[in-house]
Design a protein around this motif. Sequence first.
Motif, PDB file in Angstrom:
ATOM      1  N   TYR A 196       1.914   6.513   2.995  1.00  0.00           N
ATOM      2  CA  TYR A 196       2.970   6.289   3.987  1.00  0.00           C
ATOM      3  C   TYR A 196       4.020   7.413   3.956  1.00  0.00           C
ATOM      4  O   TYR A 196       4.705   7.660   4.947  1.00  0.00           O
ATOM      5  CB  TYR A 196       3.689   4.959   3.733  1.00  0.00           C
ATOM      6  CG  TYR A 196       2.839   3.729   4.003  1.00  0.00           C
ATOM      7  CD1 TYR A 196       1.846   3.721   4.977  1.00  0.00           C
ATOM      8  CD2 TYR A 196       3.045   2.551   3.278  1.00  0.00           C
ATOM      9  CE1 TYR A 196       1.080   2.589   5.215  1.00  0.00           C
ATOM     10  CE2 TYR A 196       2.277   1.410   3.526  1.00  0.00           C
ATOM     11  CZ  TYR A 196       1.300   1.437   4.487  1.00  0.00           C
ATOM     12  OH  TYR A 196       0.557   0.315   4.724  1.00  0.00           O
ATOM     13  N   PRO A 239      -1.418   2.099  -0.254  1.00  0.00           N
ATOM     14  CA  PRO A 239      -0.866   0.974  -1.026  1.00  0.00           C
ATOM     15  C   PRO A 239      -1.246  -0.376  -0.425  1.00  0.00           C
ATOM     16  O   PRO A 239      -1.282  -0.521   0.796  1.00  0.00           O
ATOM     17  CB  PRO A 239       0.644   1.201  -0.935  1.00  0.00           C
ATOM     18  CG  PRO A 239       0.834   1.916   0.353  1.00  0.00           C
ATOM     19  CD  PRO A 239      -0.383   2.765   0.563  1.00  0.00           C
ATOM     20  N   PRO A 240      -1.539  -1.347  -1.277  1.00  0.00           N
ATOM     21  CA  PRO A 240      -1.798  -2.689  -0.751  1.00  0.00           C
ATOM     22  C   PRO A 240      -0.473  -3.332  -0.360  1.00  0.00           C
ATOM     23  O   PRO A 240       0.582  -2.941  -0.860  1.00  0.00           O
ATOM     24  CB  PRO A 240      -2.404  -3.427  -1.943  1.00  0.00           C
ATOM     25  CG  PRO A 240      -1.827  -2.756  -3.147  1.00  0.00           C
ATOM     26  CD  PRO A 240      -1.576  -1.323  -2.761  1.00  0.00           C
ATOM     27  N   GLN A 241      -0.543  -4.295   0.544  1.00  0.00           N
ATOM     28  CA  GLN A 241       0.640  -5.071   0.906  1.00  0.00           C
ATOM     29  C   GLN A 241       0.468  -6.400   0.187  1.00  0.00           C
ATOM     30  O   GLN A 241      -0.466  -7.150   0.491  1.00  0.00           O
ATOM     31  CB  GLN A 241       0.656  -5.269   2.427  1.00  0.00           C
ATOM     32  CG  GLN A 241       1.732  -6.182   2.933  1.00  0.00           C
ATOM     33  CD  GLN A 241       3.026  -5.419   3.208  1.00  0.00           C
ATOM     34  OE1 GLN A 241       3.074  -4.190   3.133  1.00  0.00           O
ATOM     35  NE2 GLN A 241       4.071  -6.146   3.515  1.00  0.00           N
ATOM     36  N   ILE A 242       1.310  -6.669  -0.804  1.00  0.00           N
ATOM     37  CA  ILE A 242       1.105  -7.869  -1.619  1.00  0.00           C
ATOM     38  C   ILE A 242       2.066  -8.974  -1.188  1.00  0.00           C
ATOM     39  O   ILE A 242       3.275  -8.838  -1.322  1.00  0.00           O
ATOM     40  CB  ILE A 242       1.285  -7.537  -3.109  1.00  0.00           C
ATOM     41  CG1 ILE A 242       0.332  -6.396  -3.473  1.00  0.00           C
ATOM     42  CG2 ILE A 242       1.015  -8.763  -3.979  1.00  0.00           C
ATOM     43  CD1 ILE A 242       0.642  -5.717  -4.778  1.00  0.00           C
ATOM     44  N   PRO A 243       1.528 -10.073  -0.645  1.00  0.00           N
ATOM     45  CA  PRO A 243       2.408 -11.169  -0.221  1.00  0.00           C
ATOM     46  C   PRO A 243       3.165 -11.716  -1.429  1.00  0.00           C
ATOM     47  O   PRO A 243       2.639 -11.715  -2.544  1.00  0.00           O
ATOM     48  CB  PRO A 243       1.440 -12.221   0.334  1.00  0.00           C
ATOM     49  CG  PRO A 243       0.166 -11.492   0.593  1.00  0.00           C
ATOM     50  CD  PRO A 243       0.109 -10.378  -0.404  1.00  0.00           C
ATOM     51  N   ALA A 303      -6.425  -8.321  -3.645  1.00  0.00           N
ATOM     52  CA  ALA A 303      -7.577  -7.441  -3.479  1.00  0.00           C
ATOM     53  C   ALA A 303      -7.475  -6.274  -4.460  1.00  0.00           C
ATOM     54  O   ALA A 303      -6.390  -5.738  -4.682  1.00  0.00           O
ATOM     55  CB  ALA A 303      -7.622  -6.923  -2.046  1.00  0.00           C
ATOM     56  N   SER A 326      -9.412  -3.390  -4.359  1.00  0.00           N
ATOM     57  CA  SER A 326      -9.681  -2.067  -3.797  1.00  0.00           C
ATOM     58  C   SER A 326     -10.087  -2.183  -2.340  1.00  0.00           C
ATOM     59  O   SER A 326     -10.355  -3.274  -1.839  1.00  0.00           O
ATOM     60  CB  SER A 326     -10.824  -1.414  -4.570  1.00  0.00           C
ATOM     61  OG  SER A 326     -11.995  -2.203  -4.403  1.00  0.00           O
ATOM     62  N   LEU A 327     -10.130  -1.044  -1.696  1.00  0.00           N
ATOM     63  CA  LEU A 327     -10.646  -0.956  -0.329  1.00  0.00           C
ATOM     64  C   LEU A 327     -12.070  -0.419  -0.397  1.00  0.00           C
ATOM     65  O   LEU A 327     -12.404   0.349  -1.299  1.00  0.00           O
ATOM     66  CB  LEU A 327      -9.800   0.022   0.489  1.00  0.00           C
ATOM     67  CG  LEU A 327      -8.490  -0.479   1.064  1.00  0.00           C
ATOM     68  CD1 LEU A 327      -7.714   0.683   1.671  1.00  0.00           C
ATOM     69  CD2 LEU A 327      -8.754  -1.532   2.144  1.00  0.00           C
ATOM     70  N   ASP A 374      -7.080  -8.590   3.535  1.00  0.00           N
ATOM     71  CA  ASP A 374      -6.489  -8.975   2.253  1.00  0.00           C
ATOM     72  C   ASP A 374      -5.664  -7.811   1.689  1.00  0.00           C
ATOM     73  O   ASP A 374      -4.524  -7.989   1.257  1.00  0.00           O
ATOM     74  CB  ASP A 374      -7.627  -9.357   1.294  1.00  0.00           C
ATOM     75  CG  ASP A 374      -7.131  -9.971  -0.017  1.00  0.00           C
ATOM     76  OD1 ASP A 374      -5.965 -10.380  -0.081  1.00  0.00           O
ATOM     77  OD2 ASP A 374      -7.937 -10.038  -0.971  1.00  0.00           O
ATOM     78  N   TRP A 375      -6.227  -6.600   1.719  1.00  0.00           N
ATOM     79  CA  TRP A 375      -5.524  -5.419   1.203  1.00  0.00           C
ATOM     80  C   TRP A 375      -4.193  -5.209   1.915  1.00  0.00           C
ATOM     81  O   TRP A 375      -3.184  -4.840   1.304  1.00  0.00           O
ATOM     82  CB  TRP A 375      -6.406  -4.170   1.359  1.00  0.00           C
ATOM     83  CG  TRP A 375      -5.843  -2.956   0.698  1.00  0.00           C
ATOM     84  CD1 TRP A 375      -5.161  -1.936   1.283  1.00  0.00           C
ATOM     85  CD2 TRP A 375      -5.901  -2.642  -0.699  1.00  0.00           C
ATOM     86  NE1 TRP A 375      -4.806  -0.997   0.352  1.00  0.00           N
ATOM     87  CE2 TRP A 375      -5.245  -1.409  -0.885  1.00  0.00           C
ATOM     88  CE3 TRP A 375      -6.463  -3.286  -1.817  1.00  0.00           C
ATOM     89  CZ2 TRP A 375      -5.118  -0.798  -2.131  1.00  0.00           C
ATOM     90  CZ3 TRP A 375      -6.338  -2.677  -3.053  1.00  0.00           C
ATOM     91  CH2 TRP A 375      -5.670  -1.456  -3.203  1.00  0.00           C
ATOM     92  N   PHE A 376      -4.197  -5.468   3.226  1.00  0.00           N
ATOM     93  CA  PHE A 376      -2.975  -5.256   4.006  1.00  0.00           C
ATOM     94  C   PHE A 376      -2.133  -6.527   4.099  1.00  0.00           C
ATOM     95  O   PHE A 376      -1.277  -6.651   4.977  1.00  0.00           O
ATOM     96  CB  PHE A 376      -3.305  -4.680   5.379  1.00  0.00           C
ATOM     97  CG  PHE A 376      -3.707  -3.225   5.312  1.00  0.00           C
ATOM     98  CD1 PHE A 376      -2.805  -2.272   4.846  1.00  0.00           C
ATOM     99  CD2 PHE A 376      -4.979  -2.807   5.678  1.00  0.00           C
ATOM    100  CE1 PHE A 376      -3.168  -0.931   4.766  1.00  0.00           C
ATOM    101  CE2 PHE A 376      -5.345  -1.467   5.589  1.00  0.00           C
ATOM    102  CZ  PHE A 376      -4.436  -0.528   5.127  1.00  0.00           C
ATOM    103  N   GLY A 377      -2.384  -7.475   3.188  1.00  0.00           N
ATOM    104  CA  GLY A 377      -1.535  -8.658   3.075  1.00  0.00           C
ATOM    105  C   GLY A 377      -1.606  -9.604   4.263  1.00  0.00           C
ATOM    106  O   GLY A 377      -0.688 -10.383   4.498  1.00  0.00           O
TER     107      GLY A 377
END
Lengths: 262, 262
Positions: free
Chosen positions: A191, A225-229, A237, A239-240, B128-131
């Motif tokens: 980003y 970067p993952p978006q973590i709720p 998750a 990995s991608l 999931d990765w993108f929340g």
Amino acid sequence: MLSHNTIKFINSLKIKKYRQEHQAFIVEGEKMVTELLNSKLEIKAIYALEEWVLANPVAPGRSGNRFEIVTEKELGRISDLATPNKALAVAGIPISGDIHDLKINDLILVLDGIRDPGNMGTIIRTADWFGIRNVVCSMDCVDLYNPKVIQATMGSFARVEVTYIDLTNWLKSLPREIPVYGALLNGQNIYAKKFNKPGILIIGNESKGISPEIIPCVTDPVFIPPQIPEGSGTYRAESLNASIANAIICYEIRKQLKENKF
Amino acid sequence: MLSHNTIKFINSLKIKKYRQEHQAFIVEGEKMVTELLNSKLEIKAIYALEEWVLANPVAPGRSGNRFEIVTEKELGRISDLATPNKALAVAGIPISGDIHDLKINDLILVLDGIRDPGNMGTIIRTADWFGIRNVVCSMDCVDLYNPKVIQATMGSFARVEVTYIDLTNWLKSLPREIPVYGALLNGQNIYAKKFNKPGILIIGNESKGISPEIIPCVTDPVFIPPQIPEGSGTYRAESLNASIANAIICYEIRKQLKENKF
């Protein structure tokens, strides 16, 4: 009628050893064979249903010395698809250019140990979409001419030049001013990352990532970067998928190079 | 030893009709079963090699009333994988929440006719990765609990809530102020597109795109432009894979929502 030898020959091309021996590979399905007809690749043979031939009258002239109308049952005996689809062609493997002549004046994709045929094909297809003309693969990547790879490229195999080499030596021989972007877990957040210059993008193996001996060649590590709720903690998750990571980074690099007028 | 009835029951779960009848599905492989153990899903049974059980001592207590150590040969008789991998579990299909209670205060993914199990699984994994916590599917999407979909999610099936509904009616019932983004060939160039608010993203079928009856619901059509090398003309990639298009749009929306502090 298809001879026993023809059936045996075509089926042998599902195995890498025989593809290399005959310098030939299989292209299957209505859309894919049409793509092949529009390409500059050598077509050694076409086997197709009559209805397909009527819709593609140029096909016989384009298929070298072998052209045969087959029945659905015959097509099933040479096909690699669950549902055989109208036409199957045998194409010649093109001679690759010398990797050392490759000019790095645009984005070049490097694949290090991509093993899944679906991922490989999707990566080539995505590269084609983003106008990448050269993909350089480590020797342990799955073979481009594997029928499942060819299928997943959706025709892009005919437009993107794919070369297999010893990556480490080649990467070490590159001029220092060329940026080498690489998808790495400890990389810079994409980003915020600036991609100012064309260069090389390295995508690593599906489970192990970029190999330890290649990592030192990466000048610009990048991370999506993952978006973590909230409240998820480590339960998220891991990995991608490799072809997804490739697509996102290619997209972002292309976008920024375009803004920077490359 | 695995009974004939157990083998028959597990293999029946490879078919949607029996998954629905028993409200159960298969989760396979070392990593995936470990993900299942960490989830809140009901585990009805685990069948595993002794070495896996020794490495996962919590497993027997977590697996309801059925836990069995099996041989590699036995695992092969119930597995859906080319190379069976240490453990197989049967999990209960969770009860979905009411779609009408769904609050659209974050990005929600809508899938319209995704048919390929690998694409479906990869899309859930990327969500999931993108929340993204909710994925809403048209009735003709491939079943989430198909073993090949579950496999491709790499564990994300346990974190993302997937609901199957009649899309058209639901989309029409949404408040007008919610943006509905959709991947469409005549959409706005994503390089210039502003995503200012959380909303819905619709990804269409692999070959046909978003269905004609759904298109009018899209308020913000988006297009990922190809980069066409000079002189290529119309001889270029025709499309991106659906799971790739999904990933790129999710990435861009997430990036912009983050910049806009959502």
